[in-house]
Design a protein around this motif. Structure first.
Motif, PDB file in Angstrom:
ATOM      1  N   GLU A 249       0.798  -1.453  -0.281  1.00  0.00           N
ATOM      2  CA  GLU A 249      -0.099  -0.234  -0.268  1.00  0.00           C
ATOM      3  C   GLU A 249       1.028   0.823  -0.094  1.00  0.00           C
ATOM      4  O   GLU A 249       0.572   2.113  -0.754  1.00  0.00           O
ATOM      5  CB  GLU A 249      -0.825   0.095   0.927  1.00  0.00           C
ATOM      6  CG  GLU A 249      -1.265  -1.163   1.670  1.00  0.00           C
ATOM      7  CD  GLU A 249      -2.425  -2.004   1.177  1.00  0.00           C
ATOM      8  OE1 GLU A 249      -3.275  -0.739   0.709  1.00  0.00           O
ATOM      9  OE2 GLU A 249      -2.700  -2.684   1.758  1.00  0.00           O
TER      10      GLU A 249
ATOM     11  N   ARG B  18      -1.996  -9.398   4.702  1.00  0.00           N
ATOM     12  CA  ARG B  18      -3.244  -9.224   5.289  1.00  0.00           C
ATOM     13  C   ARG B  18      -4.900  -9.685   5.007  1.00  0.00           C
ATOM     14  O   ARG B  18      -5.553  -9.263   5.852  1.00  0.00           O
ATOM     15  CB  ARG B  18      -2.608  -8.073   6.201  1.00  0.00           C
ATOM     16  CG  ARG B  18      -1.743  -7.405   6.546  1.00  0.00           C
ATOM     17  CD  ARG B  18      -1.247  -9.032   7.287  1.00  0.00           C
ATOM     18  NE  ARG B  18      -0.231  -9.154   8.088  1.00  0.00           N
ATOM     19  CZ  ARG B  18       0.782 -10.600   8.638  1.00  0.00           C
ATOM     20  NH1 ARG B  18       0.231 -11.234   9.104  1.00  0.00           N
ATOM     21  NH2 ARG B  18       2.477  -9.920   8.905  1.00  0.00           N
TER      22      ARG B  18
ATOM     23  N   ASN C 166      -6.242  -7.133   2.539  1.00  0.00           N
ATOM     24  CA  ASN C 166      -6.898  -6.008   2.158  1.00  0.00           C
ATOM     25  C   ASN C 166      -7.623  -6.080   1.330  1.00  0.00           C
ATOM     26  O   ASN C 166      -8.754  -4.766   1.562  1.00  0.00           O
ATOM     27  CB  ASN C 166      -5.362  -4.766   2.639  1.00  0.00           C
ATOM     28  CG  ASN C 166      -5.962  -3.850   3.253  1.00  0.00           C
ATOM     29  OD1 ASN C 166      -6.667  -3.157   4.276  1.00  0.00           O
ATOM     30  ND2 ASN C 166      -4.892  -3.246   4.181  1.00  0.00           N
ATOM     31  N   SER C 167      -7.898  -6.482   0.379  1.00  0.00           N
ATOM     32  CA  SER C 167      -8.122  -6.419  -1.362  1.00  0.00           C
ATOM     33  C   SER C 167      -8.894  -7.918  -1.326  1.00  0.00           C
ATOM     34  O   SER C 167      -8.728  -9.189  -0.575  1.00  0.00           O
ATOM     35  CB  SER C 167      -7.216  -5.820  -2.025  1.00  0.00           C
ATOM     36  OG  SER C 167      -6.306  -7.016  -2.456  1.00  0.00           O
TER      37      SER C 167
ATOM     38  N   GLU D 272      -6.367 -10.117  -1.575  1.00  0.00           N
ATOM     39  CA  GLU D 272      -5.107 -10.482  -0.722  1.00  0.00           C
ATOM     40  C   GLU D 272      -5.941 -12.061  -0.374  1.00  0.00           C
ATOM     41  O   GLU D 272      -5.181 -12.643   0.737  1.00  0.00           O
ATOM     42  CB  GLU D 272      -5.029  -9.464  -0.371  1.00  0.00           C
ATOM     43  CG  GLU D 272      -3.738  -8.437  -0.250  1.00  0.00           C
ATOM     44  CD  GLU D 272      -3.372  -7.124   0.716  1.00  0.00           C
ATOM     45  OE1 GLU D 272      -3.949  -7.525   1.601  1.00  0.00           O
ATOM     46  OE2 GLU D 272      -2.499  -6.411   0.187  1.00  0.00           O
TER      47      GLU D 272
ATOM     48  N   GLN E 227      -7.345  -1.110  14.352  1.00  0.00           N
ATOM     49  CA  GLN E 227      -7.708  -0.706  13.538  1.00  0.00           C
ATOM     50  C   GLN E 227      -6.323  -1.786  12.142  1.00  0.00           C
ATOM     51  O   GLN E 227      -6.368  -1.946  11.130  1.00  0.00           O
ATOM     52  CB  GLN E 227      -8.072   0.581  12.965  1.00  0.00           C
ATOM     53  CG  GLN E 227      -9.563   0.662  13.533  1.00  0.00           C
ATOM     54  CD  GLN E 227     -10.677   0.421  12.699  1.00  0.00           C
ATOM     55  OE1 GLN E 227     -10.499   0.087  11.351  1.00  0.00           O
ATOM     56  NE2 GLN E 227     -11.677  -0.530  12.465  1.00  0.00           N
TER      57      GLN E 227
ATOM     58  N   ARG F 189      -6.371  -3.670   8.698  1.00  0.00           N
ATOM     59  CA  ARG F 189      -6.261  -3.353   7.485  1.00  0.00           C
ATOM     60  C   ARG F 189      -4.277  -2.514   7.047  1.00  0.00           C
ATOM     61  O   ARG F 189      -4.378  -1.834   6.641  1.00  0.00           O
ATOM     62  CB  ARG F 189      -6.945  -1.551   7.120  1.00  0.00           C
ATOM     63  CG  ARG F 189      -8.055  -2.117   7.935  1.00  0.00           C
ATOM     64  CD  ARG F 189      -8.997  -0.549   7.550  1.00  0.00           C
ATOM     65  NE  ARG F 189     -10.432  -0.427   8.655  1.00  0.00           N
ATOM     66  CZ  ARG F 189     -11.166  -0.608   8.373  1.00  0.00           C
ATOM     67  NH1 ARG F 189     -12.010  -0.395   7.383  1.00  0.00           N
ATOM     68  NH2 ARG F 189     -11.955  -0.362   9.141  1.00  0.00           N
ATOM     69  N   GLY F 190      -3.883  -3.013   8.253  1.00  0.00           N
ATOM     70  CA  GLY F 190      -2.640  -2.051   8.304  1.00  0.00           C
ATOM     71  C   GLY F 190      -2.533  -0.842   8.820  1.00  0.00           C
ATOM     72  O   GLY F 190      -3.978   0.248   8.049  1.00  0.00           O
TER      73      GLY F 190
ATOM     74  N   ALA G 204      -2.852   1.991   5.293  1.00  0.00           N
ATOM     75  CA  ALA G 204      -3.903   1.624   4.384  1.00  0.00           C
ATOM     76  C   ALA G 204      -4.783   1.922   5.230  1.00  0.00           C
ATOM     77  O   ALA G 204      -6.026   1.658   5.555  1.00  0.00           O
ATOM     78  CB  ALA G 204      -4.381   0.011   4.263  1.00  0.00           C
ATOM     79  N   THR G 205      -4.428   2.340   6.692  1.00  0.00           N
ATOM     80  CA  THR G 205      -5.560   3.062   7.406  1.00  0.00           C
ATOM     81  C   THR G 205      -6.040   4.198   7.734  1.00  0.00           C
ATOM     82  O   THR G 205      -5.319   5.022   7.799  1.00  0.00           O
ATOM     83  CB  THR G 205      -5.254   2.343   9.239  1.00  0.00           C
ATOM     84  OG1 THR G 205      -5.494   0.762   8.961  1.00  0.00           O
ATOM     85  CG2 THR G 205      -6.794   2.767   9.735  1.00  0.00           C
TER      86      THR G 205
ATOM     87  N   GLN H 131     -11.109   6.355   8.820  1.00  0.00           N
ATOM     88  CA  GLN H 131     -11.616   5.252   9.286  1.00  0.00           C
ATOM     89  C   GLN H 131     -11.369   5.413  10.728  1.00  0.00           C
ATOM     90  O   GLN H 131     -11.972   4.534  11.495  1.00  0.00           O
ATOM     91  CB  GLN H 131     -10.657   3.945   8.231  1.00  0.00           C
ATOM     92  CG  GLN H 131     -11.432   3.762   7.604  1.00  0.00           C
ATOM     93  CD  GLN H 131     -10.240   2.784   6.292  1.00  0.00           C
ATOM     94  OE1 GLN H 131      -8.798   2.958   6.813  1.00  0.00           O
ATOM     95  NE2 GLN H 131     -10.672   2.336   5.209  1.00  0.00           N
TER      96      GLN H 131
END
Lengths: 224, 224
Positions: free
Chosen positions: A44, A127, A129-130, A133, B37, B41-42, B45-46, B50
């Motif tokens: 990301e 992890r 996330n999409s 993934e 969080q 999501r990482g 990526a957060t 959010q």
DNA sequence: ATGGGAACCGAACGACCGGTCGGGAAAGGA
DNA sequence: TCCTTTCCCGACCGGTCGTTCGGTTCCCAT
């Protein structure tokens, strides 16, 4: 912009002699550069512009080889997963007594991990996330479950230390083996085959044999 | 899913409709939500939006409690690292024969990992993307080196299997122990103390004792 | 009851994100 | 040589990022 060649030494010039040719890309070669960046900064956190710069390209050029950023990830993860699942199909992982099959599976897993180090490393950091993934995560779970079943089969032959639930043993085993991707770098004094032999041996020795310190209840840690 | 209030069931506390009070935050409570969080999501990526939604706040409100997104990460990582380093200071980790000290260190590390699960999990996922992450990575390396030295000390008492380089043994040990954060969830049938005892036992048993399969050369895998 | 600080909000900022597009340069077969 | 395909580029799009800011609401000691 530069007149000839990219600014940084990002592009590993081809071994094609001292060719003055500009490095043109095919998807596989670009994938290699991209995965390297993904590992360095995280998927990301890596922008398409950074990918381009690392490859000596403009970011828009990447879309000539891949449909999207996620498509790059998908290809990389697929490569890792295919290599891992190929191990499950090997004869020595399917035939014979469970302990021997487990040893072979672990040893070969380490070898694949080293052989396809960047791709497997990326896989192990996913992890969910999409959609891509999540797909990779599920395929990986299938692999882990196969290992867990082999540990359970080994346990039923009495090969597991008392008090150690097979699911827990499988998790510890896989955790140990997978962690190799976080520090192993090829070219060191330790060959892949030696590392694989040693890691598998340490792992199997750890979960087998007589108990040493008394740990009480079983407790279920099932791999699902 | 709730009808009123935040969309997800993110805010644990009061239901907003009937209850009069709304959950006010202090930095520590907000940290808990944020770390959850980040793990989900990482970190990269957060988004702050959010984070806000998960806490039932607007994203701008978070800046009342933390100076920046990275400050949240720093606080979380610091908490994990402080807890881990506290183990190194414990008496049983500093006095006595190396094998016993190593066993205590491993067992307590697992207990801390479970006790501070979200924070340690976050720490173990850091890849060095920012100044804060680099700082955390270096502190973590210090911890790993202490473990490696204890393994080396254990080796010099003859407690290590032949052919296993201490650095490699330490890496495998730490990898196995750290991987617990990826699957362990409190509330299951396996208590933290039992898991810690078992993991430490499996790990130590794996790297000690007589060799099983012959693995050749030593090969250096030094933790630096 | 009231003043003040803590908690919170919506709007807006510049920067950058992944992705698109039309066109130009290089390679390859004829 | 010429033409087609492959490869690549800069400019640009709508949207989202982390962060800022002025102002509002809430809690509580006085």
């Amino acid at each position: 912009m530069s007149i000839c060649g990219p600014i940084l030494g990002d592009v590993a010039d081809r071994v094609r002699g001292a060719a003055k040719k500009r490095p043109r890309y095919d998807p596989d070669r670009l994938l290699e550069v991209a995965v390297q960046q993904f590992i360095l900064r995280g998927f990301e956190a890596t922008s398409m512009a950074q990918l381009g710069k690392a490859a000596g390209l403009g970011k828009s050029s990447i879309y000539h080889h891949f449909a999207s950023k996620e498509a790059i990830l998908h290809r990389a993860l697929s490569r890792a997963l295919d290599a891992l699942f190929a191990v499950l199909e090997e004869e020595q992982a399917r035939l014979g007594p469970p302990p021997a099959r487990l040893e072979h599976l672990l040893r070969r897993t380490v070898e694949v991990l080293v052989d396809e180090l960047p791709y497997v490393t990326l896989l192990l950091r996913v992890r969910g996330n999409s959609r891509t993934e999540l797909w990779a995560l599920e395929r990986r779970r299938h692999f882990d479950r196969e290992v867990a079943e082999l540990v359970a089969a080994t346990a039923s032959t009495g090969g597991l230390r008392q008090g150690l639930e097979p699911g827990l043993g499988a998790r510890l085993l896989l955790g140990m083996v997978n962690s190799i991707s976080e520090w192993y770098r090829p070219g060191g004094p330790l060959s892949a085959a030696d590392l694989a032999r040693m890691a598998a041996s340490v792992g199997l020795h750890g979960i087998s044999g007589a108990a040493r310190a008394g740990a009480a209840g079983a407790g279920g840690a099932k791999i699902d």
